[in-house]
Design a protein around this motif. Structure first.
Motif, PDB file in Angstrom:
ATOM      1  N   VAL A  98      -6.107  25.747  17.722  1.00 18.49           N
ATOM      2  CA  VAL A  98      -6.160  25.800  19.187  1.00 18.49           C
ATOM      3  C   VAL A  98      -7.287  24.876  19.659  1.00 18.49           C
ATOM      4  O   VAL A  98      -8.198  24.541  18.897  1.00 18.49           O
ATOM      5  CB  VAL A  98      -6.423  27.240  19.716  1.00 18.49           C
TER       6      VAL A  98
ATOM      7  N   GLU B  74      -8.059  26.237  25.208  1.00 17.30           N
ATOM      8  CA  GLU B  74      -7.061  27.293  24.954  1.00 17.30           C
ATOM      9  C   GLU B  74      -7.726  28.548  24.412  1.00 17.30           C
ATOM     10  O   GLU B  74      -7.324  29.674  24.749  1.00 17.30           O
ATOM     11  CB  GLU B  74      -6.013  26.783  23.947  1.00 17.30           C
TER      12      GLU B  74
ATOM     13  N   ARG C 127      -8.941  31.090  26.905  1.00 20.15           N
ATOM     14  CA  ARG C 127      -7.925  31.857  27.646  1.00 20.15           C
ATOM     15  C   ARG C 127      -7.204  32.900  26.790  1.00 20.15           C
ATOM     16  O   ARG C 127      -6.374  33.644  27.294  1.00 20.15           O
ATOM     17  CB  ARG C 127      -6.898  30.891  28.249  1.00 20.15           C
TER      18      ARG C 127
END
Length: 700
Positions: A495, A499, A502
């Motif tokens: 990731v 990202e 979140r």
């Protein structure tokens, strides 16, 4: 005789015996004083040895034979189990399993197990702890002794048959107050079943004392390879008269010469044995016999009873089980599925035509096909116990290698799964259990520092929910360090940093299933290579299931696997939503009913209702499935179905109930996979297709 015809049977039964040996050895490790467990282990090892020898797998038979020597001493209270003996026996089981796997792969089942055999022999002799005990030596001498010519004089015969070790055993037995006897048994000239009479004599002598040596060998006696007499050396507390009386009471035994040996005779025998041992090599023929003895010889103490007792059993009941090719069961299931669709159609026609004779016939056919359905369904179902049973041994070995204390608690082992799923689920569970033992459970020092008990606990449980089986692996370890997982995921490019910010807790947990992902600080035999949990996820997905994980840092983690039963036929409740028909598996339904709309209340933007003293969530099935032909607006009352997943309950709103029916579960195919809330479809009696609701997807 063509042994290939029996190879599949040998493989299946060998695997069963190896599993039983592992399980019972683990039981014995937790209770080393329980001799009854040793007896069970001995019987399994003995049966495995006989099967291997019959099939011509000599290395398998030889190694099992050496295990028998050790187990025989333990079951006769001549040897106490310790960690070295347990470890050696477990290594022996691993070697046997590897040999059987080699046979499965088409090999000869041969393996170099010299180091294990040496360790087993050192246990028998007592050398492994440098303090040989006389009783320990007894059985060793029995097991590996070679054959020698039969002679007439008792003393000279003893000198030629007994070695130095055996003589010393007899001497020490005499010192402890027991009597040593030299027994020559003569069978009647007209005796037809000499081996059977010999067995009866051995059975009596076993109950009276302990046999140290027999001549000819027990194997030869069993095969009637003796003339009319055989010789036995034994230790007993009984008198010579009682022994003589017991032997001659056996039918077709002509006479018995029972001679009690004294210390002077035994001492003389010991000196002769020493001289014999110091002499150069024996003649080639004799040497060949001695070298073959560890493989071919049969224990003098227990073999006659074991082997001969097995023979009458062949006249008893025939085996009540048969092995059936899984493809035949698939064909049977498919044919019955078609029959079931026609049965439902016939029931509808009978209702419409209303002829009493047709109705009676259809009702009778429904009853018969219902019984047949139960049998067909059960044929393919296998308890997950067959997979779970191999894990206690694995966890024990992992705990030992990691220097941790881990208790594996298994529940729901009787839960049944389809055979095809059972065959595939083993490897994913191995990875998850290893993960829990290695990454989950902390070291003893870390657990004590955290205020936890030294021994960590891993729960392995299985349970049914709807037409699914859930398998959970829960540990009370340190849980998932989500911050560390995020950092590793960013470092490995799984990731991006944006990202990662979140991600929810559950999404972070699922990152550990990414290919190549590992939180291990160093590579070991168990972890660190990034191969494991990604394999688990892909394997479970290929079986039509999915895996999830919940974790609380410092408290532990729960890995949950949801698997379809893959049954072709299930009982379901048929319901309607406008013009559309759906089926809900009956095993997930707790209750059906009708409630007034005002009983449904909104709590934090979620709908809830009271149900038998508790509050449960409410879902509109038409909204979940986006059903255009049905609207709930304007209705004062609505039908509900209360569904269950494990301990969780929920209610779904439906239009109307059609009724209960047995339905054939059909896959939606490769193009319609992972559709939320739908687990498959069925063909109804009128030819219509109804989608099958997955209640587990509705409760989260």
């Amino acid at each position: 005789m063509d042994m290939n015809a029996y190879l599949s049977m040998f493989i299946d039964e060998s695997n069963d015996h190896l599993q039983a040996l592992n399980e019972n050895l683990l039981r014995l490790e937790s209770d080393p004083e329980d001799v009854s467990i040793v007896q069970i282990i001995f019987r399994s090892a003995h049966t495995l040895k006989g099967m291997s020898a019959t099939m011509g797998f000599e290395d398998l038979a030889a190694l099992t034979h050496e295990m028998e020597n050790v187990l025989d001493l333990v079951r006769n209270n001549k040897l106490k189990m310790d960690s070295f003996i347990f470890d050696t026996l477990f290594k022996s089981l691993d070697a046997l399993e590897n040999m059987v796997q080699d046979v499965i792969a088409g090999g000869s089942g041969k393996a170099d197990v010299t180091h294990i055999v040496t360790a087993l022999k050192s246990i028998v002799s007592g050398d492994y702890k440098n303090q040989a005990s006389a009783p320990v030596a007894a059985a060793a001498a029995v097991e590996v002794s070679g054959e020698t010519p039969q002679v007439s004089d008792a003393a000279s015969e003893a000198a030629s048959l007994l070695d130095e070790f055996q003589t010393s055993v007899l001497m020490q037995s005499m010192d402890s107050g027991l009597s040593v006897y030299h027994v020559v048994v003569h069978v009647s000239e007209g005796c037809i079943l000499k081996a059977a009479r010999a067995y009866m004599v051995f059975d009596f002598l076993e109950r009276t004392g302990e046999i140290v040596k027999s001549h000819p060998s027990v194997q030869d006696i069993e095969q009637e390879k003796f003339d009319r007499s055989f010789t036995v050396f034994m230790i007993s507390s009984a008198s010579a008269e009682d022994i003589h009386k017991g032997i001659v009471s056996v039918s077709e035994i002509e006479s018995a010469d029972v001679t009690q040996m004294d210390r002077e005779t035994l001492a003389q025998l010991g000196r002769r044995a020493e001289q014999a041992a110091e002499q150069p090599a024996a003649p080639p023929a004799a040497a060949a016999v001695v070298n073959a003895a560890p493989v071919a010889a049969v224990p003098a103490k227990q073999e006659p009873a074991k082997e001969e007792k097995a023979r009458p059993a062949s006249n008893g009941p025939v085996a009540r089980t048969i092995r059936v090719d899984i493809e035949r069961l698939d064909a049977l299931m498919n044919l019955f599925s078609e029959l079931l669709i026609d049965r439902v159609r016939l029931e509808q026609l009978a209702t419409e035509i209303r002829r009493s004779d047709l109705t009676e016939t259809v009702e009778h056919m429904a009853r018969v096909s219902g019984d047949l359905q139960n049998i067909v369904l059960k044929l393919r179902m296998v308890p997950v116990e067959s997979v779970f049973n191999r894990f206690p041994r694995m966890v024990r070995d992992i705990a030992k290698s990691l220097d941790k204390k881990i208790d594996l608690v298994i529940t729901g082992a009787e839960t049944e799964l389809d055979r095809t799923v059972i065959d595939e689920i083993g490897d994913p569970l191995v990875h998850l259990l290893r993960n829990s033992c290695d990454h989950g459970i902390e070291s003893i020092a870390a657990r004590v520092a955290a205020g936890k008990p030294e021994q960590g606990t891993v729960h392995l449980r299985a349970f049914h929910s709807g037409n699914n089986v859930f398998i959970e692996i829960e540990d009370d370890g340190n849980g998932i360090n989500r911050e560390k997982v995020k950092q590793i995921a960013i470092k490995n490019g799984v990731v991006t940093p944006e990202e990662a910010k979140r991600l929810t807790d559950n999404e972070i947990n699922m990152l550990i299933f990414a290919p190549g992902f590992s939180t291990a600080d160093k590579i070991s035999d168990l972890s660190g290579r990034g191969v494991g949990l990604d394999v688990v996820k892909s394997k479970i997905a290929s079986l039509g299931g999915h895996v999830s994980v919940t974790s609380q840092e410092g408290k532990g983690s729960i890995f949950s696997i949801q698997l379809p039963l893959t049954l072709s036929i299930i009982s379901a409740m048929l319901i309607k939503l406008g013009t559309e028909k759906y089926a809900i598996p009956l095993s997930s339904i707790v209750e059906t009913g009708i409630i007034r709309k005002e009983q449904i209340r909104s709590v934090h933007k979620s709908f809830m209702m009271e149900f038998r003293g508790s509050v449960i969530p409410v879902l509109s099935l038409s909204k979940v499935l986006d059903c255009p032909s049905f609207s709930e607006a304007g209705e004062a009352e609505t039908e509900i179905v209360v569904i269950r997943k494990g301990e969780k309950l929920g209610a779904i709103l439906v239009d109307e109930f059609i009724g209960q029916s047995d339905i054939v579960l059909k896959s939606l195919g490769n193009y319609l996979t992972n559709i939320d809330a739908i687990s498959g479809a069925t063909i109804l009696g009128d030819g219509q297709v109804a989608l099958i609701i997955d209640p587990n997807a509705l409760i989260k």
